[in-house]
Design an enzyme around this catalytic site. Structure first.
Site, PDB file in Angstrom:
ATOM      1  N   HIS A 495       0.824  -1.183  -0.102  1.00 57.61           N
ATOM      2  CA  HIS A 495       0.106  -0.017   0.204  1.00 57.61           C
ATOM      3  C   HIS A 495       0.759   1.328   0.055  1.00 57.61           C
ATOM      4  O   HIS A 495       0.680   2.000  -0.833  1.00 57.61           O
ATOM      5  CB  HIS A 495      -1.039  -0.141   1.120  1.00 57.61           C
ATOM      6  CG  HIS A 495      -1.714   1.196   1.350  1.00 57.61           C
ATOM      7  ND1 HIS A 495      -3.075   1.279   1.041  1.00 57.61           N
ATOM      8  CD2 HIS A 495      -1.489   2.398   1.989  1.00 57.61           C
ATOM      9  CE1 HIS A 495      -3.496   2.407   1.171  1.00 57.61           C
ATOM     10  NE2 HIS A 495      -2.664   3.250   1.593  1.00 57.61           N
ATOM     11  N   GLU A 496       1.642   1.264   1.122  1.00 59.07           N
ATOM     12  CA  GLU A 496       2.562   2.371   1.179  1.00 59.07           C
ATOM     13  C   GLU A 496       3.632   2.661  -0.245  1.00 59.07           C
ATOM     14  O   GLU A 496       4.058   3.841  -0.486  1.00 59.07           O
ATOM     15  CB  GLU A 496       3.462   2.530   2.195  1.00 59.07           C
ATOM     16  CG  GLU A 496       2.839   2.323   3.644  1.00 59.07           C
ATOM     17  CD  GLU A 496       1.671   3.692   3.683  1.00 59.07           C
ATOM     18  OE1 GLU A 496       1.907   4.508   3.361  1.00 59.07           O
ATOM     19  OE2 GLU A 496       0.747   3.468   4.400  1.00 59.07           O
ATOM     20  N   HIS A 499       1.779   4.623  -2.706  1.00 57.71           N
ATOM     21  CA  HIS A 499       2.103   6.145  -2.696  1.00 57.71           C
ATOM     22  C   HIS A 499       3.501   6.449  -3.212  1.00 57.71           C
ATOM     23  O   HIS A 499       3.459   7.424  -4.093  1.00 57.71           O
ATOM     24  CB  HIS A 499       1.945   6.362  -1.144  1.00 57.71           C
ATOM     25  CG  HIS A 499       0.631   6.474  -0.702  1.00 57.71           C
ATOM     26  ND1 HIS A 499      -0.410   6.879  -1.478  1.00 57.71           N
ATOM     27  CD2 HIS A 499       0.068   5.708   0.525  1.00 57.71           C
ATOM     28  CE1 HIS A 499      -1.773   6.834  -0.807  1.00 57.71           C
ATOM     29  NE2 HIS A 499      -1.335   6.027   0.571  1.00 57.71           N
ATOM     30  N   HIS A 502       3.372   6.553  -7.144  1.00 54.44           N
ATOM     31  CA  HIS A 502       2.704   7.674  -7.481  1.00 54.44           C
ATOM     32  C   HIS A 502       3.451   8.890  -7.463  1.00 54.44           C
ATOM     33  O   HIS A 502       3.564   9.606  -8.549  1.00 54.44           O
ATOM     34  CB  HIS A 502       1.526   7.789  -6.359  1.00 54.44           C
ATOM     35  CG  HIS A 502       0.465   8.717  -7.070  1.00 54.44           C
ATOM     36  ND1 HIS A 502      -0.775   9.093  -6.169  1.00 54.44           N
ATOM     37  CD2 HIS A 502       0.212   9.771  -8.113  1.00 54.44           C
ATOM     38  CE1 HIS A 502      -1.393   9.912  -6.866  1.00 54.44           C
ATOM     39  NE2 HIS A 502      -0.822  10.258  -7.991  1.00 54.44           N
TER      40      HIS A 502
END
Length: 563
Positions: A495-496, A499, A502
């Protein structure tokens, strides 16, 4: 006008100068002595190895955090903020004197970037640095820059320089879509900050914004602090599950996966015990937010906060949540009964399902469903294996690979922080990810992503590479094994990393809209997508292998973190 006042959530934003790339250095040493397979790629090996630390250098110069020369000592934050404020004055004067046009947007973006370089780096350091002096200096820098940002967001002359551009329809039509959108976003920041108010109310809005920044920081820091209890109040046989300090037991989390019901109950009740100071801080924060929202023309703070997001209004959010709740009711009821049945089966004398139970018994159900115990599959999910898996995934999907680099002296805040260069097969270096993955004293117990520097196209034509930090709270490797991840830990890591990627891939002309600097609800999309990869056996089978033998985990499915 600027976005520094929106710190938190995903993390911070700022910029730094970075030294040249180095080799793998000492990260690969010591693998064989710990019984770890030596067949890993450099990325997998680096994260499965214990950090060796740097040899004592009595004469070498110490660089600054993230390669910023001024930040070799806490006092450097004052130097950095003073430099930023001086440059801010110059850029404000330029913005007000420049005729309306695309150059106006470039100046505004450089102004935003100048302040973010200090404020966002400081926002990370005040949370994560192990030395109190660095944390205190960073907090003061945050307060100083944050105050300036709020003043600029209500600076009428600066606002008018942008308004002249937006009011000229012919000029706006001549701008490319990205420049036009960034100009509109800067205007939006002016509007929600109360630029339309009279002088006295604008000052009141600035004061409230600064107060909200301080209260938010205080509350978030307090939310991560452990709670302590006199050790005689806990049964002796469960005390060893927590940290003992003299006559007290420190409880720093929920221990949701502990098999002992009493351990989970004690952790839940002590860690979440109401704190009078925190409650006062929260009440004052909510009251100040409400006052600010009404002052600048919104009926509630929620309406102000959701302006410009995908959801747009609180009413839309509530409608979505109610529909989602209705759709999930049947499934959650079934899950609840399944969890309650498992507790009744394992603990018939204390079978009532309690708030501290679902996470643990969900794991038990997954283990039973897939006929495998966590202790058997965790060795296949060493941190190195998972990082190697991410490297494989990004290489195949995007043509991107990770390269482990040795940080310069003073560049990182803890010796176990790893530095990754993110490299595209044709475009070259995209940016840097600092991986602060392991538990330590005074480190917040939360997994999060901080943008330390946003990408942007500089006036000289060079691209300012993004820099981010991923902060997790994984256990340290033991004498006999590297860090082994549970499915929940692996999902958080993926998940991290969503980021982080991104931020690496959002190569925009303006830092105001780079990477995760987008509507906060949209910022979660890449991260949630990464969770699906973490739970897809076709992906997991590419990297899951035993940390000692290298045996591949041939399985048709991975235990999901949801039932």
């Amino acid at each position: 006008m600027l976005c520094v006042g929106k710190l938190g959530g995903l993390g911070a934003r700022a910029a730094v100068l970075l030294p040249g790339r180095a080799g793998l250095g000492g990260f690969g040493a010591g693998l064989r002595a710990r019984g770890v397979s030596t067949s890993w790629s450099p990325v997998g090996a680096a994260f499965n190895a214990k950090p060796q630390g740097r040899r004592l250098d009595l004469f070498g110069e110490r660089g600054g955090l993230f390669g910023v020369p001024e930040l070799s000592a806490p006092e450097g934050f004052r130097v950095a903020q003073e430099q930023a404020l001086r440059k801010t004055d110059v850029l404000v004067a330029r913005a007000c004197a420049t005729p309306p046009g695309p150059q106006t947007v470039l100046i505004f973006d450089e102004l935003s970037d100048t302040l973010c370089k200090v404020a966002d780096l400081a926002d990370f350091v005040k949370i994560a640095h192990p030395e109190p002096a660095f944390r205190e200096a960073a907090e003061e820098a945050c307060r100083s820059i944050g105050t300036m940002v709020e003043k600029l967001n209500t600076n009428v002359e600066l606002y008018q320089s942008l308004q002249k551009l937006l009011a000229d329809e012919k000029l706006m039509d001549s701008l490319d879509p990205e420049t036009r959108r960034v100009a509109e976003l800067f205007m939006f920041d002016f509007e929600i900050s109360g630029i339309h108010l009279d002088k006295e109310k604008r000052k009141r809005a600035v004061d409230l914004n600064v107060k909200i920044l301080d209260l938010s920081s205080t509350f978030l820091m307090g939310a991560n602090l452990p709670n302590k209890i006199e050790k005689h109040l806990l049964p002796e046989h469960i005390r060893q599950n927590f940290t003992l300090t003299g006559d007290h037991v420190m409880i720093d989390g929920l221990h949701a996966e502990a098999p002992d019901d009493l351990v989970r109950e004690a952790a839940y009740k002590v860690f979440l015990y109401p704190n009078a100071g925190q409650l006062r801080c929260l009440e004052e924060l909510l009251s100040s937010r409400d006052l600010l929202a009404k002052l600048v023309g919104y009926s509630t703070y929620a309406h102000r906060a959701l302006q410009g997001t995908i959801a747009k209004t609180p009413e839309t959010v509530m409608e979505f949540l109610e529909k989602l709740s209705d759709k999930l009711l049947e499934r959650t009821t079934k899950d609840f009964e399944m969890i309650r049945g498992m507790k009744m089966k394992l603990n018939p004398h204390n079978s009532e399902l309690m708030p501290w139970d679902p996470a643990y018994y969900s794991g038990v159900i997954r283990a039973e469903r897939y006929n495998i115990e966590p202790s058997l599959y965790c060795p296949f999910f060493s941190l190195g294996a998972c990082m190697e898996g991410l490297n494989i995934l990004f290489s195949r999907l995007l043509g991107i690979s990770f390269h482990v680099e040795q940080p310069a002296k003073g560049e990182v805040w803890c010796e176990d922080v790893r530095k990754l260069a993110v490299v595209h097969e044709s475009e070259g270096l995209l940016g840097y990810i600092y991986c602060d993955f392991f538990q330590r004293a005074d480190k917040p117990h939360q997994d999060c992503h901080f943008t330390i520097r946003g990408g942007r196209l500089k006036e000289d034509g060079d691209y300012q590479l993004p820099v981010v930090v991923l902060m997790l709270n994984l256990p340290h490797s033991s004498r006999n094994s590297p860090t082994l991840l549970t499915p929940g830990m692996m999902e958080n890591l993926f998940h991290e990393m969503g980021h982080a990627m991104h931020s690496m891939l959002g190569r925009t002309r303006y830092q105001h809209v780079t990477g995760t600097r987008c509507p906060t609800d949209f910022a979660e999309v890449p991260s949630i997508l990464m969770e699906y990869f973490a739970n897809d056996y076709r992906v997991v089978n590419q990297f899951a292998r035993h940390y000692q033998t290298g045996q591949v985990c041939f399985r048709s499915a991975l235990p999901s973190t949801t039932s």
